[in-house]
Design a protein around this motif. Structure first.
Motif, mmCIF file in Angstrom:
data_model
loop_
_atom_site.group_PDB
_atom_site.id
_atom_site.type_symbol
_atom_site.label_atom_id
_atom_site.label_comp_id
_atom_site.label_asym_id
_atom_site.label_seq_id
_atom_site.Cartn_x
_atom_site.Cartn_y
_atom_site.Cartn_z
ATOM 1 N N GLY A 194 40.592 43.115 -21.974
ATOM 2 C CA GLY A 194 41.227 44.054 -21.061
ATOM 3 C C GLY A 194 41.375 45.424 -21.672
ATOM 4 N N ALA A 195 42.400 46.135 -21.212
ATOM 5 C CA ALA A 195 42.593 47.520 -21.637
ATOM 6 C C ALA A 195 42.897 47.638 -23.124
ATOM 7 N N ALA A 196 43.465 46.594 -23.718
ATOM 8 C CA ALA A 196 43.832 46.651 -25.139
ATOM 9 C C ALA A 196 42.605 46.680 -26.042
ATOM 10 N N GLY A 197 41.472 46.226 -25.508
ATOM 11 C CA GLY A 197 40.268 46.195 -26.330
ATOM 12 C C GLY A 197 40.191 44.921 -27.161
ATOM 13 N N PRO A 198 38.988 44.513 -27.577
ATOM 14 C CA PRO A 198 38.842 43.266 -28.333
ATOM 15 C C PRO A 198 39.404 43.385 -29.741
ATOM 16 N N SER A 199 40.002 42.308 -30.209
ATOM 17 C CA SER A 199 40.469 42.306 -31.595
ATOM 18 C C SER A 199 39.259 42.213 -32.515
ATOM 19 N N PRO A 200 39.314 42.871 -33.681
ATOM 20 C CA PRO A 200 38.175 42.813 -34.610
ATOM 21 C C PRO A 200 37.805 41.385 -34.996
ATOM 22 N N GLY A 201 38.818 40.533 -35.194
ATOM 23 C CA GLY A 201 38.537 39.157 -35.576
ATOM 24 C C GLY A 201 37.784 38.401 -34.502
ATOM 25 N N ARG A 202 38.196 38.563 -33.252
ATOM 26 C CA ARG A 202 37.523 37.892 -32.137
ATOM 27 C C ARG A 202 36.093 38.391 -31.995
ATOM 28 N N LEU A 203 35.906 39.685 -32.123
ATOM 29 C CA LEU A 203 34.567 40.254 -32.000
ATOM 30 C C LEU A 203 33.670 39.798 -33.143
ATOM 31 N N ASN A 204 34.187 39.782 -34.357
ATOM 32 C CA ASN A 204 33.404 39.311 -35.508
ATOM 33 C C ASN A 204 32.975 37.865 -35.335
ATOM 34 N N ALA A 205 33.913 37.026 -34.853
ATOM 35 C CA ALA A 205 33.599 35.610 -34.661
ATOM 36 C C ALA A 205 32.511 35.433 -33.609
ATOM 37 N N ALA A 206 32.607 36.194 -32.506
ATOM 38 C CA ALA A 206 31.612 36.072 -31.432
ATOM 39 C C ALA A 206 30.243 36.547 -31.902
ATOM 40 N N LEU A 207 30.198 37.651 -32.638
ATOM 41 C CA LEU A 207 28.914 38.162 -33.124
ATOM 42 C C LEU A 207 28.316 37.234 -34.177
ATOM 43 N N SER A 208 29.160 36.602 -34.971
ATOM 44 C CA SER A 208 28.650 35.628 -35.945
ATOM 45 C C SER A 208 28.049 34.423 -35.236
ATOM 46 N N LEU A 209 28.670 34.014 -34.114
ATOM 47 C CA LEU A 209 28.097 32.923 -33.332
ATOM 48 C C LEU A 209 26.735 33.315 -32.762
ATOM 49 N N TRP A 210 26.615 34.569 -32.318
ATOM 50 C CA TRP A 210 25.323 35.021 -31.796
ATOM 51 C C TRP A 210 24.244 34.922 -32.865
ATOM 52 N N SER A 211 24.597 35.175 -34.114
ATOM 53 C CA SER A 211 23.585 35.188 -35.173
ATOM 54 C C SER A 211 22.948 33.826 -35.391
ATOM 55 N N MET A 212 23.526 32.772 -34.801
ATOM 56 C CA MET A 212 22.947 31.442 -34.993
ATOM 57 C C MET A 212 21.859 31.136 -33.977
ATOM 58 N N TYR A 213 21.591 32.058 -33.030
ATOM 59 C CA TYR A 213 20.589 31.751 -32.004
ATOM 60 C C TYR A 213 19.222 31.472 -32.626
ATOM 61 N N MET A 214 18.855 32.233 -33.664
ATOM 62 C CA MET A 214 17.535 32.058 -34.264
ATOM 63 C C MET A 214 17.412 30.740 -35.031
ATOM 64 N N PRO A 215 18.334 30.413 -35.959
ATOM 65 C CA PRO A 215 18.195 29.109 -36.634
ATOM 66 C C PRO A 215 18.350 27.936 -35.688
ATOM 67 N N ALA A 216 19.227 28.051 -34.674
ATOM 68 C CA ALA A 216 19.398 26.939 -33.736
ATOM 69 C C ALA A 216 18.122 26.713 -32.932
ATOM 70 N N GLY A 217 17.552 27.795 -32.389
ATOM 71 C CA GLY A 217 16.320 27.652 -31.618
ATOM 72 C C GLY A 217 15.156 27.207 -32.473
ATOM 73 N N THR A 218 15.070 27.767 -33.675
ATOM 74 C CA THR A 218 13.984 27.394 -34.582
ATOM 75 C C THR A 218 14.087 25.927 -34.978
ATOM 76 N N ALA A 219 15.306 25.485 -35.302
ATOM 77 C CA ALA A 219 15.494 24.095 -35.713
ATOM 78 C C ALA A 219 15.170 23.134 -34.579
ATOM 79 N N LEU A 220 15.646 23.456 -33.381
ATOM 80 C CA LEU A 220 15.369 22.588 -32.237
ATOM 81 C C LEU A 220 13.872 22.499 -31.969
#
Length: 470
Positions: free
Chosen positions: A143-169
């Protein structure tokens, strides 16, 4: 009062759940694109027989999917932001599906190489909008408060797994599909999955906002502020903002800053050694007499365990472990484990047990991938800190992708050439070790850059100086 608070809390929980689901749709779309990166390594032994590929040609085929990223990464980032992130991801997935379906019809190495390059364009367009989409989704949740740095870092770190997950599968499933129906049918199955992912993104993600510039939200904020001043001041401010937000201005700002260069080079030396190792593992195992199915299974385990590092990076950064410590550990372990995995140390030690040697090498490759996985997770989290400004995050991520793709284009053919020259893979560790050493030097430079940001007064960027340390 309590009923109102309870209703608000329920609505907030439901909104968070929907946001999390939409975030996972973006990640699944990235995985669908990464399947096409991982489909080739298990197929190389079959393609070498069917199309008479050499090891050097196979290395280029491994790298060609990254050719578009090497040449067009930052441009694709600007383009995705211009056409709309959702639309850009859909276009990329559709292009990937069409080119993969056509690849299944290829009758010679040249045609397959050309279509592989087209697949690279599709992978690039499909994955480039990912970080921006996730940042948008997390921002809407906050919302208006903006994302917390911790939440954003966690979400972006999850995104970084798309390549190893897809490659492994893909490494896990592709050998069995090839064994049952052949490599061409495998290409068609993965093409269908890419088109299915495009339909899922079109259905689940909200439409891109109609806008006249790359950052409608920023323009709206500027307009709201300008209404409080005179008409002439408002006009001058709008013109100044439009000029500064033009894609050429954002490109100059991105390439004129040190942070994006450090991120791109670091991502490049990481991705180069990771693909050179994982991409040729099935061929190395086949040369050792291991079946195609088991070679794919073992390689899939190596790719899949990379996710541990991706997710772990977010946890470590949230725990205030300095980014340079996380990166340095990743590169150090990759250097040592690659030596154990490929060097001819059993001969030096006169070790006769092939079981001990095989297990030791495989454990080393697992460590190479698992601990090395903290590097991309950390770099994606740092991209919002080292970007020159809020409106250059997309271009910064694109430049990172360009560096990553350049490393993946250049090193696998060199690794294949070296193996062909020396008659084996026992000097591969020297190539990967050189990349790891360069990564350690770049890690030191990133630490210095983060320290300089902490010492400077904060400006209108997206950095969080004190959150992750230097």
């Amino acid at each position: 009062m309590d009923k109102t608070a309870k209703t608000a809390k329920t609505a907030k929980t439901a909104n968070a759940a929907r946001t999390s689901a939409v975030t996972w749709v973006v990640i699944v779309a990235g995985v669908a694109a990464a399947l096409h990166v991982g489909k080739l390594p298990p197929a190389i032994p079959v393609l070498r027989e069917a199309l008479d590929l050499t090891l050097v040609q196979a290395g280029f085929m491994l790298a060609l999917v990254q050719l578009a990223g090497m040449l067009l990464g930052v441009v694709a980032g600007l383009l995705a932001d211009g056409m709309g992130l959702r639309r850009g991801m859909i276009v990329g997935l559709v292009l990937l599906g069409i080119s993969s379906a056509a690849g299944g019809l290829a009758q010679d190495a040249t045609a397959l190489l050309l279509l592989r390059a087209l697949e690279g364009c599709g992978v690039l367009m499909a994955t480039m909008p990912g970080p921006g989409l996730i940042r948008r989704i997390v921002s809407l949740e906050a919302g208006a408060a903006g994302p917390s740095p911790g939440r954003l870092n966690a979400a972006l770190s999850l995104w970084s797994m798309y390549m190893p997950a897809g490659t492994a599968l893909s490494l896990l499933v592709t050998p069995w599909i090839i064994g049952l129906v052949g490599w061409a049918a495998c290409w068609w199955v993965l093409a269908a999955l890419a088109l299915l992912a495009a339909a899922l993104v079109a259905r689940a993600l909200p439409q891109d906002a109609s806008r006249t510039g790359p950052h409608r939200a920023d323009q709206s904020a500027e307009s709201a502020k300008s209404e409080q001043s005179s008409k002439s001041a408002k006009t001058a401010k709008s013109v100044q903002f439009a000029k500064s937000d033009h894609w050429t201005a954002r490109l100059r700002q991105t390439l004129g800053a040190l942070g994006p260069w450090l991120l791109a080079l670091t991502f490049g030396v990481y991705a180069a050694q990771w693909l050179a190792v994982v991409g040729f593992l099935p061929s190395a195992y086949a040369q050792a007499g291991i079946s195609v199915q088991w070679a794919g299974l073992l390689t899939a385990g190596v790719a899949l365990i990379n996710i541990v590092g991706n997710v772990g990076a977010g946890r470590l950064l949230q725990a205030h472990v300095p980014a340079r410590t996380v990166l340095g550990t990743g590169f150090g372990v990759m250097a040592v484990s690659a030596f154990v995995a490929f060097a001819d140390w059993p001969h030096w030690l006169s070790l006769e047990s092939s079981t001990v040697t095989g297990v030791s090498r495989y454990v080393a490759v697992l460590l190479f991938s698992a601990v090395g996985g903290v590097i991309p997770g950390t770099l994606f989290a740092l991209s919002v800190r080292l970007a020159p400004s809020e409106r250059t995050v997309g271009a910064t991520v694109g430049w990172m992708q360009q560096g990553s793709s350049a490393g993946q284009v250049l090193l696998p053919p060199l690794a294949g050439w070296l193996a062909q020259r020396v008659g084996g893979w026992h000097w591969t560790w020297a190539l990967t070790g050189a990349c790891a050493l360069a990564g350690l030097v770049l890690t030191w430079a990133i630490g210095r850059q983060l320290q300089r940001q902490v010492s400077r007064p904060s400006g209108p960027s997206v950095r969080q100086p004190s959150e992750q340390g230097a």
